[in-house]
Design an enzyme around this catalytic site. Sequence first.
Site, PDB file in Angstrom:
ATOM      1  N   ALA A  63       0.831  -1.202   0.000  1.00  0.00           N
ATOM      2  CA  ALA A  63       0.000   0.000   0.000  1.00  0.00           C
ATOM      3  C   ALA A  63       0.866   1.252   0.000  1.00  0.00           C
ATOM      4  O   ALA A  63       1.960   1.272   0.563  1.00  0.00           O
ATOM      5  CB  ALA A  63      -0.916  -0.002   1.217  1.00  0.00           C
ATOM      6  N   GLY A 107       0.123  -5.145   0.505  1.00  0.00           N
ATOM      7  CA  GLY A 107      -0.988  -5.184  -0.416  1.00  0.00           C
ATOM      8  C   GLY A 107      -0.671  -5.949  -1.689  1.00  0.00           C
ATOM      9  O   GLY A 107      -1.567  -6.527  -2.320  1.00  0.00           O
ATOM     10  N   GLU A 110      -1.381  -9.418  -0.788  1.00  0.00           N
ATOM     11  CA  GLU A 110      -2.835  -9.615  -0.713  1.00  0.00           C
ATOM     12  C   GLU A 110      -3.454  -9.650  -2.108  1.00  0.00           C
ATOM     13  O   GLU A 110      -4.407 -10.407  -2.354  1.00  0.00           O
ATOM     14  CB  GLU A 110      -3.448  -8.516   0.145  1.00  0.00           C
ATOM     15  CG  GLU A 110      -3.089  -8.678   1.617  1.00  0.00           C
ATOM     16  CD  GLU A 110      -3.500  -7.518   2.485  1.00  0.00           C
ATOM     17  OE1 GLU A 110      -4.122  -7.758   3.524  1.00  0.00           O
ATOM     18  OE2 GLU A 110      -3.178  -6.361   2.123  1.00  0.00           O
ATOM     19  N   GLU A 130       3.229  -5.562   7.601  1.00  0.00           N
ATOM     20  CA  GLU A 130       2.470  -4.497   8.263  1.00  0.00           C
ATOM     21  C   GLU A 130       2.782  -4.383   9.752  1.00  0.00           C
ATOM     22  O   GLU A 130       2.739  -3.288  10.317  1.00  0.00           O
ATOM     23  CB  GLU A 130       0.968  -4.730   8.054  1.00  0.00           C
ATOM     24  CG  GLU A 130       0.479  -4.500   6.630  1.00  0.00           C
ATOM     25  CD  GLU A 130       0.602  -5.731   5.744  1.00  0.00           C
ATOM     26  OE1 GLU A 130       0.088  -5.703   4.615  1.00  0.00           O
ATOM     27  OE2 GLU A 130       1.240  -6.728   6.178  1.00  0.00           O
TER      28      GLU A 130
END
Length: 256
Positions: A63, A107, A110, A130
């Site tokens: 992200a 991300g 993911e 994270e």
Amino acid sequence: MERILREVQDGVLLLRLNRPDKLNAIDEQMLRELCTALDEARVDDGVRVVVLTGNERAFSAGADIDGFAQVTVEELATSRSDFPLWDTIRRFPKPLIAAVSGYVFGGGLELTLACDLVVASQTARFAAPEIRIGLIPGAGGTQLLARRFGKYRAMELVLTGREFSAEEAERWGLVNVVTTPEEYLTRALELARQIAQHSPAAVRAAKAAIVQGLEMPLDPALRFERELFLRVFTTPEAQEAIRSFLERRRAKQQSG
């Protein structure tokens, strides 16, 4: 579109994350463009399989943290929530293949977990980092890692944030194929073209049976599979394939 590049050939849509200066960091614009491309592909009969890739240096480093400074927790929970966008990716009905290289972090991991098949370069490095900045995965990472790897491996990766290699990912069942940096995208496109040759209705039903069946107890999943089987049995492609098979068998028996 600026964040996503598109190319269609032989029934395969290639989507390329396009923020090379940011290691393909995922921001709201990229997610929205990706979902727009997938929504269009969903209803485009000319697209049978989608391949999602980045570049050799990074599939995605995760992200875009800069974006977090511009939103409040209330916005993240309501008007600026990206949960519906991630849900669009996870629920895309056609086969979605990730071709990854370099950084596959946060991300980016993911996004890979939301795909159905994964082809990785030997240079690919995966991580759910994270925890290192006081957060947890928030776009499916904890749940999908646990479902792919089991509780204990998922705990290790999420609670430490450590990196793992393409070879480890293949051994643990996240990656289908590991190949050289020069070949990983080619291999992914070859796999996509192989799938694209088959009946679109059967391919979509097979994906639905596996993905949705995993969310059910066994008996309802078996009934769901049978419903999908009966649905595709009536399609023209299936009926023609059955007729062709029987004709070839009869011809072989007669010639023998």
